[in-house]
Design a protein around this motif. Structure first.
Motif, PDB file in Angstrom:
ATOM      1  N   LYS A 110       0.994  -0.909   0.054  1.00  0.00           N
ATOM      2  CA  LYS A 110      -0.146  -0.303   0.042  1.00  0.00           C
ATOM      3  C   LYS A 110       0.719   1.521   0.178  1.00  0.00           C
ATOM      4  N   PRO A 111       1.079   2.092  -1.523  1.00  0.00           N
ATOM      5  CA  PRO A 111       1.908   3.485  -0.645  1.00  0.00           C
ATOM      6  C   PRO A 111       1.184   4.010   0.338  1.00  0.00           C
ATOM      7  N   PRO A 112       1.584   5.189   0.057  1.00  0.00           N
ATOM      8  CA  PRO A 112       0.964   6.814   1.145  1.00  0.00           C
ATOM      9  C   PRO A 112      -0.418   7.217   1.157  1.00  0.00           C
ATOM     10  N   SER A 113      -1.099   6.740  -0.552  1.00  0.00           N
ATOM     11  CA  SER A 113      -3.173   6.956  -0.525  1.00  0.00           C
ATOM     12  C   SER A 113      -3.430   6.386  -0.497  1.00  0.00           C
ATOM     13  N   GLY A 114      -2.777   5.221   0.467  1.00  0.00           N
ATOM     14  CA  GLY A 114      -3.445   4.180   0.540  1.00  0.00           C
ATOM     15  C   GLY A 114      -4.579   2.841  -0.134  1.00  0.00           C
ATOM     16  N   GLU A 115      -3.966   3.195  -1.778  1.00  0.00           N
ATOM     17  CA  GLU A 115      -5.176   2.416  -2.385  1.00  0.00           C
ATOM     18  C   GLU A 115      -4.363   0.782  -2.650  1.00  0.00           C
ATOM     19  N   GLN A 116      -4.735  -0.518  -2.666  1.00  0.00           N
ATOM     20  CA  GLN A 116      -4.334  -1.502  -2.098  1.00  0.00           C
ATOM     21  C   GLN A 116      -3.544  -2.437  -4.185  1.00  0.00           C
ATOM     22  N   LEU A 117      -2.199  -3.022  -3.604  1.00  0.00           N
ATOM     23  CA  LEU A 117      -1.636  -2.991  -5.125  1.00  0.00           C
ATOM     24  C   LEU A 117      -1.300  -4.924  -4.410  1.00  0.00           C
ATOM     25  N   ASP A 118      -1.851  -5.780  -4.633  1.00  0.00           N
ATOM     26  CA  ASP A 118      -1.788  -7.181  -4.458  1.00  0.00           C
ATOM     27  C   ASP A 118      -1.434  -8.300  -5.422  1.00  0.00           C
TER      28      ASP A 118
ATOM     29  N   PRO B  26       6.970  -0.209 -10.008  1.00  0.00           N
ATOM     30  CA  PRO B  26       7.974   1.029 -11.056  1.00  0.00           C
ATOM     31  C   PRO B  26       7.717   2.530 -10.342  1.00  0.00           C
ATOM     32  N   ASN B  27       9.155   3.589 -10.317  1.00  0.00           N
ATOM     33  CA  ASN B  27       8.536   5.497 -10.489  1.00  0.00           C
ATOM     34  C   ASN B  27       7.336   5.405  -9.332  1.00  0.00           C
ATOM     35  N   ALA B  28       7.865   4.869  -8.273  1.00  0.00           N
ATOM     36  CA  ALA B  28       6.879   5.191  -6.749  1.00  0.00           C
ATOM     37  C   ALA B  28       6.972   6.082  -6.332  1.00  0.00           C
ATOM     38  N   VAL B  29       6.189   7.189  -5.864  1.00  0.00           N
ATOM     39  CA  VAL B  29       6.362   8.124  -5.144  1.00  0.00           C
ATOM     40  C   VAL B  29       6.216   8.045  -4.239  1.00  0.00           C
ATOM     41  N   ALA B  30       7.533   9.402  -2.556  1.00  0.00           N
ATOM     42  CA  ALA B  30       8.501   9.206  -1.870  1.00  0.00           C
ATOM     43  C   ALA B  30       7.087   8.956  -1.119  1.00  0.00           C
ATOM     44  N   GLY B  31       7.895   8.668   0.235  1.00  0.00           N
ATOM     45  CA  GLY B  31       6.995   8.459   1.780  1.00  0.00           C
ATOM     46  C   GLY B  31       6.739   7.038   1.941  1.00  0.00           C
TER      47      GLY B  31
END
Length: 242
Positions: A83-91, A107-112
């Motif tokens: 889960k990235p900082p924005s909260g959506e889910q990858l699985d 790829p190209n992840a956001v910082a946090g």
């Protein structure tokens, strides 16, 4: 593809879990870094709302990195959630058809701060697992960043050849200072007079209030050649350290 799960895991993400269970904690990913953690899913773990045991991690990620998370187990059918900082889910479940491996490549992840959940496909499954976390800038596996944000936290060996060759280890800190050591990349310390910046596509390293200045054009590789007011002059090099 398994349907997305509703997560009731606020308590699972609390820092206090680090001291209680080695399989949960905080991992800091840096460019070209990789680390493995072993754990066990078992009764008494936190659970998803659908009944699966789970262990959780928080991960500090730099801007633009490609994140790879792999969960492997021969004891149960692994299922990994990111889960990235924005909260959506990858699985993911059954990476490339392998029922013992779940993997996410982003790829190209956001910082946090990102959150990783190690869990199983079905409720009640338990057993030992290994989770591997890695991060790299995708074009070369070292660093293709030409920005201050992309270079912050990276460590380099500065080689100064000549009549008296020397090597210094330099970590570019996020506050614009840098830490260094002549002995080892693991023993660097910061001196407030040492600073670095990215200026017009060039990494500029200023030693001791600009007593010596080294300049390295950023070409996206892990070996940078530059010029310096040090005695080694135009032959100075930076080599990216893992």
């Amino acid at each position: 593809m398994r349907p997305l799960l509703l997560l009731g895991l606020i308590a699972a993400l609390a820092p206090a879990a680090t001291a209680q269970r080695p399989a949960r904690g905080a991992a800091t990913l840096r460019p070209a870094s990789s680390e493995r953690h072993d754990g066990t899913l078992e009764a008494g773990d936190d659970t998803l709302t659908s009944g699966e045991f789970s262990d959780s991690w928080t991960i500090e990620v730099a801007e633009g990195q490609e994140i790879t998370v792999e969960l492997a187990s021969s004891a149960f059918d692994p299922y990994v959630i990111l889960k990235p900082p924005s909260g959506e889910q990858l699985d993911n479940d059954d990476w490339n058809g392998d029922r013992q491996v779940a993997r996410i490549v982003h790829p190209n992840a956001v910082a946090g701060t990102w959150t990783l959940l190690a869990t199983s496909y079905s409720p009640g499954e338990s057993g030992a697992y290994a989770v591997t976390l890695s991060a790299a800038y995708p074009s070369d596996g070292l660093t293709s960043a030409r920005t201050r944000a992309g270079l912050a936290g990276t460590t380099w060996a500065e080689d100064c050849p000549g009549a008296n060759p020397s090597r210094s280890y330099v970590r570019l800190d996020a506050d614009g200072g840098f830490s260094w050591s002549a002995a080892s990349p693991r023993t660097v310390t910061q001196d407030g007079a040492d600073t670095w910046a990215v200026e017009d596509g060039t990494l500029v390293v200023r030693w001791n209030d600009s007593f010596a200045v080294s300049r390295y054009p950023l070409d996206g590789s892990g070996i940078l050649s530059g010029t310096s007011s040090k005695s080694c002059g135009s032959a100075i090099r930076l080599l990216r350290m893992p």
